[in-house]
Motif scaffolding. Sequence first.
Motif, PDB file in Angstrom:
ATOM      1  N   LEU A  92      18.885 -57.285 -24.420  1.00  0.00           N
ATOM      2  CA  LEU A  92      19.350 -55.936 -24.724  1.00  0.00           C
ATOM      3  C   LEU A  92      18.917 -54.975 -23.620  1.00  0.00           C
ATOM      4  CD1 LEU A  92      20.883 -54.289 -26.808  1.00  0.00           C
ATOM      5  CD2 LEU A  92      18.753 -54.019 -28.094  1.00  0.00           C
ATOM      6  N   LEU A  93      17.722 -55.170 -23.099  1.00  0.00           N
ATOM      7  CA  LEU A  93      17.252 -54.359 -21.978  1.00  0.00           C
ATOM      8  C   LEU A  93      18.176 -54.529 -20.774  1.00  0.00           C
ATOM      9  CD1 LEU A  93      14.995 -52.547 -20.743  1.00  0.00           C
ATOM     10  CD2 LEU A  93      13.805 -54.664 -20.107  1.00  0.00           C
ATOM     11  N   THR A  94      18.587 -55.767 -20.508  1.00  0.00           N
ATOM     12  CA  THR A  94      19.502 -56.029 -19.393  1.00  0.00           C
ATOM     13  C   THR A  94      20.792 -55.234 -19.540  1.00  0.00           C
ATOM     14  OG1 THR A  94      18.642 -58.267 -19.031  1.00  0.00           O
ATOM     15  CG2 THR A  94      20.865 -57.820 -18.239  1.00  0.00           C
ATOM     16  N   THR A  95      21.411 -55.319 -20.710  1.00  0.00           N
ATOM     17  CA  THR A  95      22.706 -54.653 -20.894  1.00  0.00           C
ATOM     18  C   THR A  95      22.576 -53.138 -20.883  1.00  0.00           C
ATOM     19  OG1 THR A  95      22.550 -54.793 -23.324  1.00  0.00           O
ATOM     20  CG2 THR A  95      23.616 -56.617 -22.187  1.00  0.00           C
ATOM     21  N   LEU A  96      21.482 -52.615 -21.442  1.00  0.00           N
ATOM     22  CA  LEU A  96      21.319 -51.159 -21.492  1.00  0.00           C
ATOM     23  C   LEU A  96      20.971 -50.582 -20.123  1.00  0.00           C
ATOM     24  CD1 LEU A  96      19.477 -50.681 -24.919  1.00  0.00           C
ATOM     25  CD2 LEU A  96      21.889 -50.300 -24.393  1.00  0.00           C
ATOM     26  N   VAL A  97      20.201 -51.319 -19.324  1.00  0.00           N
ATOM     27  CA  VAL A  97      19.949 -50.876 -17.947  1.00  0.00           C
ATOM     28  C   VAL A  97      21.258 -50.825 -17.181  1.00  0.00           C
ATOM     29  CG1 VAL A  97      18.942 -51.566 -15.733  1.00  0.00           C
ATOM     30  CG2 VAL A  97      17.534 -51.582 -17.792  1.00  0.00           C
ATOM     31  N   CYS A  98      22.067 -51.855 -17.327  1.00  0.00           N
ATOM     32  CA  CYS A  98      23.359 -51.901 -16.641  1.00  0.00           C
ATOM     33  C   CYS A  98      24.225 -50.708 -17.042  1.00  0.00           C
ATOM     34  CB  CYS A  98      24.060 -53.219 -16.953  1.00  0.00           C
ATOM     35  SG  CYS A  98      25.612 -53.480 -16.059  1.00  0.00           S
TER      36      CYS A  98
ATOM     37  N   THR B 189      23.755 -53.009 -33.051  1.00  0.00           N
ATOM     38  CA  THR B 189      24.524 -54.147 -33.566  1.00  0.00           C
ATOM     39  C   THR B 189      25.708 -54.524 -32.687  1.00  0.00           C
ATOM     40  OG1 THR B 189      23.846 -53.695 -35.849  1.00  0.00           O
ATOM     41  CG2 THR B 189      25.840 -55.016 -35.536  1.00  0.00           C
ATOM     42  N   PRO B 190      26.549 -53.569 -32.244  1.00  0.00           N
ATOM     43  CA  PRO B 190      27.682 -53.967 -31.381  1.00  0.00           C
ATOM     44  C   PRO B 190      27.223 -54.651 -30.094  1.00  0.00           C
ATOM     45  CG  PRO B 190      27.991 -51.734 -32.208  1.00  0.00           C
ATOM     46  CD  PRO B 190      26.586 -52.124 -32.555  1.00  0.00           C
ATOM     47  N   GLU B 191      26.146 -54.134 -29.495  1.00  0.00           N
ATOM     48  CA  GLU B 191      25.634 -54.719 -28.256  1.00  0.00           C
ATOM     49  C   GLU B 191      25.061 -56.111 -28.509  1.00  0.00           C
ATOM     50  OE1 GLU B 191      25.675 -53.921 -24.256  1.00  0.00           O
ATOM     51  OE2 GLU B 191      26.150 -52.463 -25.807  1.00  0.00           O
ATOM     52  N   LEU B 192      24.329 -56.235 -29.612  1.00  0.00           N
ATOM     53  CA  LEU B 192      23.721 -57.523 -29.947  1.00  0.00           C
ATOM     54  C   LEU B 192      24.776 -58.573 -30.278  1.00  0.00           C
ATOM     55  CD1 LEU B 192      20.682 -56.263 -32.055  1.00  0.00           C
ATOM     56  CD2 LEU B 192      20.564 -57.465 -29.865  1.00  0.00           C
ATOM     57  N   GLU B 193      25.868 -58.147 -30.900  1.00  0.00           N
ATOM     58  CA  GLU B 193      26.944 -59.089 -31.208  1.00  0.00           C
ATOM     59  C   GLU B 193      27.567 -59.642 -29.925  1.00  0.00           C
ATOM     60  OE1 GLU B 193      29.527 -56.860 -33.754  1.00  0.00           O
ATOM     61  OE2 GLU B 193      28.416 -57.398 -35.584  1.00  0.00           O
ATOM     62  N   LYS B 194      27.707 -58.791 -28.924  1.00  0.00           N
ATOM     63  CA  LYS B 194      28.220 -59.256 -27.628  1.00  0.00           C
ATOM     64  C   LYS B 194      27.247 -60.245 -26.992  1.00  0.00           C
ATOM     65  CE  LYS B 194      30.486 -54.821 -26.564  1.00  0.00           C
ATOM     66  NZ  LYS B 194      30.488 -53.677 -25.618  1.00  0.00           N
ATOM     67  N   ILE B 195      25.964 -59.930 -27.075  1.00  0.00           N
ATOM     68  CA  ILE B 195      24.944 -60.819 -26.499  1.00  0.00           C
ATOM     69  C   ILE B 195      24.959 -62.165 -27.205  1.00  0.00           C
ATOM     70  CG2 ILE B 195      22.443 -61.174 -26.286  1.00  0.00           C
ATOM     71  CD1 ILE B 195      22.237 -58.100 -25.839  1.00  0.00           C
ATOM     72  N   GLU B 196      25.025 -62.150 -28.537  1.00  0.00           N
ATOM     73  CA  GLU B 196      25.039 -63.405 -29.291  1.00  0.00           C
ATOM     74  C   GLU B 196      26.259 -64.249 -28.933  1.00  0.00           C
ATOM     75  OE1 GLU B 196      22.643 -64.643 -31.089  1.00  0.00           O
ATOM     76  OE2 GLU B 196      21.425 -62.836 -30.895  1.00  0.00           O
ATOM     77  N   ALA B 197      27.384 -63.595 -28.696  1.00  0.00           N
ATOM     78  CA  ALA B 197      28.598 -64.329 -28.320  1.00  0.00           C
ATOM     79  C   ALA B 197      28.405 -65.040 -26.983  1.00  0.00           C
ATOM     80  CB  ALA B 197      29.793 -63.380 -28.249  1.00  0.00           C
ATOM     81  N   VAL B 198      27.740 -64.371 -26.034  1.00  0.00           N
ATOM     82  CA  VAL B 198      27.478 -64.987 -24.729  1.00  0.00           C
ATOM     83  C   VAL B 198      26.496 -66.145 -24.874  1.00  0.00           C
ATOM     84  CG1 VAL B 198      26.474 -64.618 -22.443  1.00  0.00           C
ATOM     85  CG2 VAL B 198      28.008 -62.906 -23.417  1.00  0.00           C
ATOM     86  N   LEU B 199      25.421 -65.933 -25.641  1.00  0.00           N
ATOM     87  CA  LEU B 199      24.440 -66.996 -25.840  1.00  0.00           C
ATOM     88  C   LEU B 199      25.074 -68.212 -26.502  1.00  0.00           C
ATOM     89  CD1 LEU B 199      21.365 -64.921 -27.136  1.00  0.00           C
ATOM     90  CD2 LEU B 199      21.821 -65.688 -24.801  1.00  0.00           C
TER      91      LEU B 199
END
Length: 350
Positions: free
Chosen positions: A66-72, A6-16
Motif C-alpha cells: 500500500l505504501l508503494t502504490t500511495l507513494v506512486c 479498500t479499493p487500493e487493497l483490492e487492486k493489490i490483492e488482484a496483482v498478488l
Amino acid sequence: MDSKYTPELEKIEAVLSAYLPENPGPAWIAGVFPGLPGTVSADLVKSLTLPGWDLLSRGGKRWRPLLTTLVCKSLGGGDAALVLTPLVEFPHNASLIHDDIEDNSDERRGKPAAHILYGTDTAINGGCFLYFLPLSCIDSWDAPMELKNRVYRLWGEYMRRLHLGQAMDISWHRDFASLPGLEEYELMCRLKTGCLAGLAAVLGVYGAAAGKGIRVEEIEPWSARLGDAAEKLGVGFQILDDVKNLSTGNPGKKRGDDIVEGKKSLPVLLYLHQHQGARDLVARCFTAARAAGVGAPEVEELIAELDRSGSLGEAKSRGLALIAGARETFAMEGAREGGQGLLELIDSIS
C-alpha cells in the motif's frame, strides 16, 4: 486497515493473486518457467507455491505494498507501481515462513505455521521461491529498460540486506551472553524490517517515473529521501510490534512468545543496559520460557518487570518518534493526489 483503502487493497490483492494463484495453470507455469523442457504437472508446481499462497491467503496488514502504490500516486504516477507490489509483499511473507522455522514457532496469523502444515523441507523451498517469484513482475512491467535494470539491481541489494539483518538477529538470540548496543539493534532493524519498507517507497518512486516518463537521474533525490524515511518507518513499526508482543500480544501469535524465542527486542535491551542485575533475571526467565513455553510463569514475570521498569514505555516512545520523523519527510511531498492517504497510512501504523 481502514476501509478508505479498500479499493487500493483490492487492486493489490488482484496483482498478488495473478502472480501467485491458488491453482497455477499451464499459462502461469509457462510464464514463470519459460523454455522449460518437457512438462511439469500442476500438482508438483502447487507443492512449490502452496506454502506461500496459504500464508498470503490468511491476510496481513499489506501496508508495504500500500505504501508503494500511495507513494506512486502522491508523485503523480497513478497506478503505475501496482505491478511491482509483489516485490515487497512476497519477500515479506517468505521471511515469515523462514522466521517461524528458525524460531521454532508453531503458529502464524492464527493458524499452524507453514513448516508444521507442509513439512520443513517444503516450507523452506516454498519460502525461497517467494523471494525470486516477484522478479517476473519486473519482466512484465511497462517501463524503459533503464528503469527495469535499476529495479533488478535494487531488488538484489535489498534482499542481501534483509538476510544480513536476519543473521544479526539469529546470532543474538542464540547467544545470550552477547549484548548488542542500541545502535547495533537499530541497524539490525533497518536491515531486517526497514529495508522492505524502504524498498516499498523506492518502488513507488520508480513506478511514478515510469508512469510519467522520467529518467533515473531525475528521480534519485526522491528515491533516496523517501527510501530512508520509509526505512525509519519500518524500524518504528518493528519496535511497536515488539512492544505489542510483550503487552497486548500480536494478532495471530501468542503473547510473550518473543521471550520463549530469547529475542533481544528493544524493551529487553533497554532493560539490560539500564538496570543492575537485569542480566540474571532475563537469563532465568528466557531459560524457563524456552523449556516450558509461553505458559511458563517467568514469561509474565519478565513482562511485568519490563513494564514496571519503564522499558516497555521507553521503547514505545522511540518507535513512535521514528514514525513521526518519517511522516514529516513524507509530508514534505505536499497534498498531491494520494498524499493525504499516504500520511493517514503512516498514522495508522503508530
